[in-house]
Design an enzyme around this catalytic site. Structure first.
Site, PDB file in Angstrom:
ATOM      1  N   SER A 194      -0.693  -6.069   2.815  1.00 14.28           N
ATOM      2  CA  SER A 194       0.701  -5.832   2.463  1.00 14.28           C
ATOM      3  C   SER A 194       1.501  -5.396   3.701  1.00 14.28           C
ATOM      4  O   SER A 194       1.634  -6.164   4.643  1.00 14.28           O
ATOM      5  CB  SER A 194       0.790  -4.839   1.314  1.00 14.28           C
ATOM      6  OG  SER A 194       2.037  -4.927   0.687  1.00 14.28           O
ATOM      7  N   ASP A 241       0.432 -11.729  -8.035  1.00 17.08           N
ATOM      8  CA  ASP A 241       0.765 -10.843  -6.922  1.00 17.08           C
ATOM      9  C   ASP A 241       2.269 -10.663  -6.765  1.00 17.08           C
ATOM     10  O   ASP A 241       3.056 -11.594  -6.983  1.00 17.08           O
ATOM     11  CB  ASP A 241       0.198 -11.470  -5.637  1.00 17.08           C
ATOM     12  CG  ASP A 241      -0.039 -10.482  -4.529  1.00 17.08           C
ATOM     13  OD1 ASP A 241       0.599  -9.423  -4.511  1.00 17.08           O
ATOM     14  OD2 ASP A 241      -0.885 -10.782  -3.664  1.00 17.08           O
ATOM     15  N   HIS A 276      -2.018  -7.701  -6.648  1.00 16.33           N
ATOM     16  CA  HIS A 276      -1.825  -7.303  -5.249  1.00 16.33           C
ATOM     17  C   HIS A 276      -3.081  -6.740  -4.594  1.00 16.33           C
ATOM     18  O   HIS A 276      -3.083  -6.498  -3.389  1.00 16.33           O
ATOM     19  CB  HIS A 276      -0.705  -6.255  -5.199  1.00 16.33           C
ATOM     20  CG  HIS A 276      -0.026  -6.109  -3.874  1.00 16.33           C
ATOM     21  ND1 HIS A 276       0.545  -7.161  -3.191  1.00 16.33           N
ATOM     22  CD2 HIS A 276       0.192  -5.013  -3.103  1.00 16.33           C
ATOM     23  CE1 HIS A 276       1.080  -6.718  -2.068  1.00 16.33           C
ATOM     24  NE2 HIS A 276       0.873  -5.424  -1.983  1.00 16.33           N
TER      25      HIS A 276
END
Length: 336
Positions: free
Chosen positions: A145, A287, A314
């Site tokens: 991320s 996601d 995610h």
């Protein structure tokens, strides 16, 4: 990981770091700190890190993997599942807490100072750690991320020691991220959407109603495991305990980004073609980092492959742990 400090499991207190480590791995573990000199900060700063496996170039079996956690403002614990790679394949793993987070130096006096919390700051911290460990000439990098955002920027600079790059669940720009999460928001029940919109418009994002609405979104698009693994729940507590980095760089939530990253992009100047490291893209079917936020990576990075986990959001390293390790180990141990 663009995490909201409002999404907290109130019952989670988290185990001590040593308990988490022993839970994950029974092989060699080294912890340490390295000095990090930060311009404009008079007090000494440190980077806390932990190493799983053998880093010695003379005795290690494989190139070390260095992991960049998300947030910004999270901590390393939720990436401890990566120790599966050490246990099963002998891949040395380095985890650390970025400045302002976890067991590294906190700087609450720098809250709301967007000019201080920059990519250059975090890249300098990474480079200092690589040099301290003596692996700067030969390493792989995993960024999740926000960590993938940072890893992408670093890879564009063509560090000679970076051999393989994993960009996991990471956006190529904040504009594309916001478009994706706001599309996902329309899939929430209408009262939940209304609550999010109401509190963002009124500036009441600390309200319980807003927190509950964010919780529902996260349960669908951040981690679909019920209940959440303690390491995942723990990072939200860490951000709540010290929101300096997250609130300064992001803001109230990923729907409502007011911080210094609001205009962030890797598409400026079309530099992604400069990434020389062999690259793996990862995301989940559900996601926040939808395909639309990752396509430019795939389009522009010369040596790249992409895997989407069909049952994940995610955090596929938790949600589809076995499949994740199979895909990642295959990439890291494959032919150059």
């Amino acid at each position: 990981m663009l995490l909201s400090r409002t999404h907290i499991n109130d019952e989670y207190k988290g185990p001590p770091p040593c308990e988490l480590l022993s839970h994950y791995l029974s092989t060699s573990i080294m912890e340490g700190e390295v000095e990090f000199i930060v311009p404009g900060i008079p007090k000494p700063c440190k980077t806390w890190y932990t190493v799983f496996g053998d880093l010695s170039p003379n005795t290690r079996s494989h190139r070390p993997l260095v992991a960049l956690h998300g947030g910004p403002g999270a901590t390393h614990e939720y990436l401890l599942t990566l120790t599966d790679l050490t246990r099963a394949h002998g891949i040395p793993l380095v985890l650390y807490d970025q400045l302002g987070n976890g067991r590294s130096t906190h700087l609450p006096e720098k809250k709301d100072d967007g000019a201080f919390w920059t990519e250059d700051l975090f890249i300098a911290q990474l480079e200092g750690l690589l040099a301290h460990l003596g692996i700067q000439d030969d390493f792989d990098l995993y960024g999740h991320s926000w960590g993938g955002m940072l890893g992408g920027r670093y890879a564009i600079r063509q560090p000679p020691g970076l051999k393989r790059l994993i960009l996991a669940n990471a956006p190529v720009s904040m504009e594309s991220w916001l478009a994706a999460v706001n599309r996902l928001k329309t899939e929430l029940p209408l009262p939940v959407q209304a609550a999010l919109d109401k509190h963002e418009a009124e500036g009441t994002t600390d309200s319980q109603e807003y927190q509950d609405a964010i919780m529902l979104f996260y349960g669908r698009y951040v981690c679909r495991i019920e209940p959440w693994p303690r390491e995942v729940a723990g990072i939200f507590e860490a951000i709540a305990n010290d929101p300096t980095v997250y609130s300064t760089m992001i803001g109230p939530s990923e729907f409502f980004i007011t911080g210094s990253l609001k205009d962030w992009t890797l598409l400026d100047g079309r530099h992604l073609h400069k990434v020389r490291a062999k690259t793996l893209l990862l995301n989940g079917r559900y996601d926040e980092a939808q395909d639309s936020v990752m396509c430019p990576f795939f389009r522009d990075i010369p040596r790249i492959e992409w895997h989407t986990f069909k049952n994940s959001s995610h955090m596929p390293h938790h949600e589809e742990r076995d499949e994740f390790m199979k895909v990642v180990s295959g990439f890291l141990l494959g032919d150059d």
